[in-house]
Enzyme design. Structure first.
Site, mmCIF file in Angstrom:
data_model
loop_
_atom_site.group_PDB
_atom_site.id
_atom_site.type_symbol
_atom_site.label_atom_id
_atom_site.label_comp_id
_atom_site.label_asym_id
_atom_site.label_seq_id
_atom_site.Cartn_x
_atom_site.Cartn_y
_atom_site.Cartn_z
ATOM 1 N N GLU A 492 0.992 -1.437 0.322
ATOM 2 C CA GLU A 492 0.081 -0.129 0.126
ATOM 3 C C GLU A 492 0.916 1.563 -0.176
ATOM 4 O O GLU A 492 1.497 1.723 1.132
ATOM 5 C CB GLU A 492 -1.193 -0.071 1.529
ATOM 6 C CG GLU A 492 -2.149 -0.875 1.000
ATOM 7 C CD GLU A 492 -2.778 -1.613 2.368
ATOM 8 O OE1 GLU A 492 -2.193 -1.277 3.544
ATOM 9 O OE2 GLU A 492 -2.923 -3.029 2.747
ATOM 10 N N GLU A 523 -4.015 -7.252 2.735
ATOM 11 C CA GLU A 523 -2.937 -7.122 3.482
ATOM 12 C C GLU A 523 -2.364 -9.079 3.114
ATOM 13 O O GLU A 523 -1.167 -9.479 3.167
ATOM 14 C CB GLU A 523 -2.641 -6.851 5.101
ATOM 15 C CG GLU A 523 -2.468 -6.245 5.262
ATOM 16 C CD GLU A 523 -3.597 -4.682 5.361
ATOM 17 O OE1 GLU A 523 -3.245 -3.505 5.458
ATOM 18 O OE2 GLU A 523 -4.620 -5.254 4.800
ATOM 19 N N GLN A 545 2.232 -1.864 5.999
ATOM 20 C CA GLN A 545 2.380 -0.603 5.718
ATOM 21 C C GLN A 545 2.791 -0.404 7.396
ATOM 22 O O GLN A 545 3.340 0.420 7.916
ATOM 23 C CB GLN A 545 0.965 0.505 5.450
ATOM 24 C CG GLN A 545 1.461 2.113 5.191
ATOM 25 C CD GLN A 545 -0.140 2.274 4.921
ATOM 26 O OE1 GLN A 545 -1.407 3.265 5.292
ATOM 27 N NE2 GLN A 545 0.409 2.383 3.776
ATOM 28 N N ASP A 548 0.599 -3.013 12.284
ATOM 29 C CA ASP A 548 -1.132 -3.404 13.450
ATOM 30 C C ASP A 548 -1.952 -4.293 12.525
ATOM 31 O O ASP A 548 -1.907 -5.353 12.312
ATOM 32 C CB ASP A 548 -1.713 -2.821 14.173
ATOM 33 C CG ASP A 548 -1.208 -1.649 14.911
ATOM 34 O OD1 ASP A 548 -1.710 -1.849 16.072
ATOM 35 O OD2 ASP A 548 -0.024 -1.250 14.465
ATOM 36 N N TYR A 549 -1.601 -3.813 10.943
ATOM 37 C CA TYR A 549 -2.395 -4.663 10.094
ATOM 38 C C TYR A 549 -1.509 -5.142 10.086
ATOM 39 O O TYR A 549 -2.680 -7.023 8.917
ATOM 40 C CB TYR A 549 -1.742 -3.508 8.834
ATOM 41 C CG TYR A 549 -2.551 -2.293 8.817
ATOM 42 C CD1 TYR A 549 -3.631 -2.390 10.067
ATOM 43 C CD2 TYR A 549 -2.332 -0.846 7.714
ATOM 44 C CE1 TYR A 549 -3.845 -0.368 9.820
ATOM 45 C CE2 TYR A 549 -2.685 -0.050 8.232
ATOM 46 C CZ TYR A 549 -3.982 0.424 9.010
ATOM 47 O OH TYR A 549 -4.285 1.716 9.549
ATOM 48 N N HIS A 590 -2.133 2.055 15.515
ATOM 49 C CA HIS A 590 -1.163 1.991 14.372
ATOM 50 C C HIS A 590 0.182 1.250 15.171
ATOM 51 O O HIS A 590 1.110 2.206 14.686
ATOM 52 C CB HIS A 590 -1.025 3.496 13.621
ATOM 53 C CG HIS A 590 -1.838 3.885 13.041
ATOM 54 N ND1 HIS A 590 -3.452 4.261 13.119
ATOM 55 C CD2 HIS A 590 -2.038 3.279 11.741
ATOM 56 C CE1 HIS A 590 -4.250 4.141 12.151
ATOM 57 N NE2 HIS A 590 -2.820 4.050 10.929
#
Length: 801
Positions: A492, A523, A545, A548-549, A590
């Protein structure tokens, strides 16, 4: 007879021969399924899940499948594997029995249940084979739809090989990108998000992917009405059909029992995907599942009489036989005779597989019995040992567990006798010989494994100036892409703007949008793109990115990537680099640091936590010379901090599993990683002001962890230990403490209780105050260390409060 008539006659005879061979494969596969179920029910195998009812469409798929192509499927494709020459009867049953010898079960050496298929991309030394000269199957996994993200990457590799210049020498992996990635999935599993995410991504990327959906109307016992809107997956995906207004899929629907129509459908799909690089979805419907979902239950419990009658009539093998008779391909007597012959061949193959599995264990059983009888003859506990020996000898079909259980129980009886050493040595030798059958290849065992890569220090010119950390990263990526034409990065915002922190600034313009490219917000399939491309010889860097993702992709990392070398016993690999960033920011979404969850979910992937961009760049340089996957977590608040610009960009290497001492001290060892180290360093300066001299160690690498055991050397000097981490209590700090205290035996040198200082149990609150009250601060570290020193030396360090 004219020449033309002769050719037609020969052609028809050849066609009949081909059809008859297909029929033989279908019946062989069916008999394997039927006999396989009986082997489970009699207890010789633990669990069975078979491909009965899907034989004929898999034959059609195999006909269109060419050398260099890849399959990413699910656990019912046995007929396909037989049709491409990658599975025989004995291997089928070896997999069912869990034979731990790769020569007998080439799919996984007994590490996966039967039905999980793979071919060998690597030789016994971990080197790539020429994948364009063989038909390839990526190793299956059980989690439903988990094969989908990887499928996307396998297809995208062809797109890269066709469109990127400079990697033409990669002839082991592609011939002008002509290879198709073939996916298979059950209709119920199309309900999974991973299916839809992958379907969407493949449509966007326009990759050569042919997706087969085997539709038998059920997902275990649950009917399609509970699975799919309109009970019809191709119907609800009609919007993906390509037309004059936009690119998309070619969608084909075909009955699963119609042999000639299936062949035509797959030929059409292959032509479109191979030449045009357009994804194709084939909805194969009106299929059956004659034995139900698996050996865990009978389908008569959930299918009504009408459905069962329909399945009996429209069974694909029965329909193929009927079609052959109607078209004079063979007589009833010929096919009946062939059926009986095949039953005998399957039975003989089953017997051979069982003998090959159990006979070596019987020899080991005899060896142990001889050892035990010799010990018993000299033992006052002879009567008890004889009882164990009799029980072991009575086992007609032993497993290795039986042997070790008996030996270890007897060892307790003779712990004070002369025979103890003999039996103890047998147990040690047997375990050392046997354990690798079940535990090898979690990481690479080739000469390219990451621990073989030595450190190369950054070099600096005399006039080297300070630069933002992001510039070190960007310039190093520039060197990487220049040095490795097969390297590429995607994620991303990676492409046009050069990632959200400009660590890739200008790279897309310089190297093109096939090598430095943006990806959608998806993801799991970003990870899948990386896995598939890495399995085909490319060197992808998949960017997530924020840390956490990564949770969106953790299942794919855990179940697929982390287990790949292990579940193929070292015969497949995907040296994917996963790039992300995290730590030390404010807010729930984040700034989390779920490292404990990550390191315990993805054993088999290296986890690297550099404190600055030079260290991170060094990790990328190291990883590109290895054959293993890794996760690199860059420090989110480090991109604007100043670092010297190295002169040997792309060449310096940060070693894996090696810690670094940032400050020497004599009173306490402080262990941490990443951004938190800057807070530790500040606290250490303040501690010096009150007479506490702390040693600071940067872990750098969580997996592997301190392979030289340097931390225990520090603890031996300071006699005190504090682990500082911004993960939750009991997260990564518990793992670090276990490694230091238990693995490195640091408890021997401790004069104070080893302690951890972590973030609070909740996610970080927003804002600077949220960070201060959620995560360890320099004051927290100071006071924690001071309290440890107060307990040891209360007069020198009186209690603060």
């Amino acid at each position: 007879m004219t020449d033309t008539e002769t050719k037609k006659s020969i052609s028809f005879e050849d066609f009949k021969t081909e059809v008859l061979n297909d029929y033989k494969i279908a019946v062989t596969s069916r008999e394997c399924s039927l006999l396989g179920r009986r082997e489970v029910l009699t207890g010789k195998a633990k669990f069975g899940i078979f491909g009965d009812g899907k034989e004929v469409p898999q034959l059609a798929m195999a006909k269109a499948f060419k050398n260099g192509d890849f399959r990413s499927g699910y656990y019912r494709d046995q007929t396909f594997m037989m049709a491409i020459g990658q599975l025989n009867i004995q291997q089928f049953f070896a997999g069912l029995y869990g034979h731990s010898d790769l020569n007998h079960d080439p799919m996984s050496a007994g590490r996966q249940m039967g039905g999980h298929f793979a071919t060998h991309s690597l030789d016994e030394n971990g080197n790539w084979k020429n994948l364009t000269l063989q038909k390839n199957s990526s190793s299956d996994i059980s989690p439903t739809a988990g094969q989908m993200p990887r499928l996307l990457g396998l297809a995208q590799a062809s797109k890269i090989y066709r469109n990127v210049t400079g990697i033409e020498n990669k002839t082991n992996f592609s011939i002008n990108g002509n290879e198709i990635a073939w996916g298979t999935i059950g209709n119920a599993s199309t309900s999974e998000g991973l299916f839809f995410e992958t379907i969407n991504a493949a449509g966007v990327l326009q990759v050569p992917m042919v997706m087969s959906i085997w539709d038998d109307e059920y997902g275990i016992s649950v009917h399609a009405r509970y699975q799919t809107t309109k009970e019809n997956i191709s119907e609800i995906l009609k919007g993906f059909q390509r037309d004059e207004n936009g690119k998309g899929y070619e969608i084909i629907k075909v009955k699963g029992w119609d042999y000639p129509e299936l062949i035509a459908a797959y030929e059409k799909a292959a032509e479109i995907a191979r030449t045009e690089h357009v994804p194709v979805l084939i909805h194969v419907y009106q299929l059956t599942q004659p034995q139900g979902h698996s050996t865990s239950g009978s389908h008569e419990r959930y299918k009504n009489a009408d459905r069962l009658a329909w399945e009996a009539e429209y069974d694909c093998v029965a329909q193929m036989k009927k079609w052959m008779l109607e078209n004079n391909m063979a007589t009833t007597e010929e096919l009946d005779s062939l059926d009986e012959q095949i039953k005998k061949e399957v039975l003989e193959g089953k017997k051979a597989a069982w003998a090959a599995y159990v006979n070596p264990i019987k020899e080991e059983q005899k060896e142990l019995v001889a050892v035990l009888n010799s010990i018993a003859a000299q033992s006052p506990n002879k009567v008890f040992i004889d009882k164990y020996v009799a029980e072991l000898s009575a086992i007609k079909e032993p497993i290795r567990k039986d042997l070790l259980v008996t030996a270890r129980k007897i060892l307790r009886l003779i712990v004070k006798e002369a025979g103890k050493d003999t039996l103890g040595q047998w147990i040690t030798d047997y375990t050392e010989k046997t354990q690798p059958r079940y535990s090898s290849h979690l990481f690479s065992q080739s000469d390219k494994n990451a621990l073989n890569i030595k450190e190369v220090l950054p070099q600096y010119n005399d006039d080297a100036e300070d630069a933002d950390g992001r510039m070190v990263m960007r310039n190093n990526f520039d060197a990487i892409f220049s040095k490795y034409p097969e390297a590429l990065v995607f994620g991303e915002d990676c492409g046009n703007i050069g990632d959200v922190n400009q660590g890739l600034e200008g790279m897309q313009e310089k190297y093109g949008d096939f090598r430095v490219c943006d990806a959608g917000i998806r993801e799991a399939t970003i990870l899948g793109q990386g896995i598939g491309m890495a399995m085909r010889g490319l060197r992808p860097i998949a960017e997530i990115q924020y840390l956490d993702y990564l949770l969106y992709a953790i299942q794919i990392m855990s179940d697929d990537l982390a287990t790949l070398q292990y579940r193929t016993a070292g015969r497949q690999k995907a040296p994917l680099i996963i790039r992300t960033r995290g730590h030390r920011l404010e807010g729930i979404w984040h700034s989390g640091s779920p490292m404990g969850m990550i390191i315990n979910a993805i054993r088999g992937i290296h986890v690297l936590v550099p404190r600055n961009m030079t260290k991170a760049a060094g990790f990328y340089n190291t990883l590109l010379t290895t054959d293993e996957p890794a996760l690199v977590v860059e420090c989110l608040n480090g991109y604007r901090l100043k670092e010297k610009m190295p002169s040997n960009l792309g060449e310096f290497k940060t070693p894996l599993g090696v810690v670094e001492t940032l400050k020497e001290g004599k009173d306490i060892t402080l262990v941490s990683y990443g951004s938190t180290l800057r807070i530790v360093e500040q606290a250490a300066k303040e501690l010096l002001e009150v007479g506490i001299d702390a040693e600071i160690i940067d872990i750098q690498s969580l997996l592997p962890f301190d392979i030289n055991h340097d931390i225990v050397k520090s603890v031996a000097k300071t006699n005190r230990l504090l682990v500082i981490d911004e993960d939750v209590p009991g997260g990564a700090s518990a793992y670090i403490l276990q490694q230091i205290v238990e693995e490195q035996n640091a408890y021997k040198y401790l004069d104070s209780k080893p302690e951890t200082l972590t973030a609070k149990a909740h996610r970080p609150s927003y804002g600077t105050d949220g960070d201060y009250f959620s995560k360890p601060s320099s004051e927290d570290i100071f006071e924690k260390v001071y309290a440890i020193m107060h307990e040891a030396k209360p007069n020198e360090f009186p209690k603060l409060y």
